[in-house]
Design an enzyme around this catalytic site. Sequence first.
Site, PDB file in Angstrom:
ATOM      1  N   HIS A 201       0.878  -1.175   0.000  1.00 49.30           N
ATOM      2  CA  HIS A 201       0.000   0.000   0.000  1.00 49.30           C
ATOM      3  C   HIS A 201       0.913   1.221   0.000  1.00 49.30           C
ATOM      4  CE1 HIS A 201      -3.946  -1.636   2.075  1.00 49.30           C
ATOM      5  NE2 HIS A 201      -4.155  -1.446   0.781  1.00 49.30           N
ATOM      6  N   CYS A 297      -2.651   3.148   9.106  1.00 44.22           N
ATOM      7  CA  CYS A 297      -3.694   2.199   8.692  1.00 44.22           C
ATOM      8  C   CYS A 297      -4.871   2.157   9.659  1.00 44.22           C
ATOM      9  CB  CYS A 297      -3.146   0.775   8.648  1.00 44.22           C
ATOM     10  SG  CYS A 297      -1.696   0.556   7.641  1.00 44.22           S
TER      11      CYS A 297
HETATM   12  N1  ARG Z   1      -4.172  -7.086   7.010  1.00 50.20           N
HETATM   13  C1  ARG Z   1      -4.529  -5.894   6.308  1.00 50.20           C
HETATM   14  C2  ARG Z   1      -4.481  -6.163   4.820  1.00 50.20           C
HETATM   15  O1  ARG Z   1      -3.592  -6.838   4.375  1.00 50.20           O
HETATM   16  C3  ARG Z   1      -3.647  -4.750   6.665  1.00 50.20           C
HETATM   17  C4  ARG Z   1      -4.061  -3.446   6.075  1.00 50.20           C
HETATM   18  C5  ARG Z   1      -3.150  -2.348   6.458  1.00 50.20           C
HETATM   19  N2  ARG Z   1      -3.657  -1.115   6.034  1.00 50.20           N
HETATM   20  C6  ARG Z   1      -2.968  -0.159   5.379  1.00 50.20           C
HETATM   21  N3  ARG Z   1      -3.553   0.972   5.147  1.00 50.20           N
HETATM   22  N4  ARG Z   1      -1.778  -0.392   4.897  1.00 50.20           N
HETATM   23  O2  ARG Z   1      -5.297  -5.736   4.061  1.00 50.20           O
END
Ligand code: ARG
Length: 303
Positions: A201, A297
């Site tokens: 991300h 997040c």
């Molecule tokens: N376990 C989540 C996923 O893989 C973590 C998300 C983390 N969020 C972020 N904005 N990077 O989707």
Amino acid sequence: MLTTSKPTVIDTLDAFKALDLATLAPRREPDKVLMCSPDYFCVIDVKNPYMEGNAGAIDLDKAKAQWELLKATFERLGFPVEVIPGAAGCEDMVFAANQTLPGLDAEDRPYVLLSNMRHPSRQQEVAHYRAWFEAHGYRILELPSADMLLEGQGDALWHPGKKLIWGGHGHRTDRSTYDVVAALLGVPIVALRLVTDKFYHLDTCLSLINETTAMVVPEAFDAEGLAMLHEAFPNLIEIPASEALGCFAGNALALGGRHVIMHPGATQTVSRLRAQGLDVIEVDTSEYMKSGGSVFCLKMMIY
Ligand code: ARG
């Protein structure tokens, strides 16, 4: 169209140089935070490399205490926190950055663009957030097709104070989605290709602090992306990859252009931030890092 800015997607340095940041529409920064209670948080399957080996490994009491401390930190800094209750069966819903992209239209009214999440287990989270934003007076916007992947502010970050979006793509969000988002919101989007799945991300490797300052993990981007970031932010602070991987330093959250909230231990990054006169606040997010997320997040900035 919601604004009059040029709704194009930019992905070369030349195109970026042609965009005059000073002429972009200003954007009021959100002054509140939305968090999702961690009641049902756990790791079930592996959606990113950090989750490997962590199925069933969350200490929920510890996770709840960390979440409470983060919430109290936002409140102490003067940002009231609204809470959406976590839903059974939505183990990742606590990561409130991903389900939506809130913004303001040309009349300064709030809207929210709903995400199309990549993983089926996360797709069901969006309806809960939709209901919350509907109940709070936001206009709901949707992409025309469910196969246009977009993961909210995990990948689409507002430029501080401007109606411009930095859009990461390659893992969770599709590059082609941004053509549609730019036209729908009427804002230009700078597309940044994410080259490694460790930085899946954009919010794992880019932290926007104020109009001149940002933090970046150089290894996460291609040359063109990095060049555009250097062009945009005269004060671009490098995060060593080891601190981004080990401490999620790239997932720091800046509030008020001055406070930077991050997981502890990123010593080089912290000293670079403090050398700039920024106020660094360390909050432990270790249980959430087992799922691939940290401070940024765990919240959504709202109006
Ligand atoms: N376990 C989540 C996923 O893989 C973590 C998300 C983390 N969020 C972020 N904005 N990077 O989707």
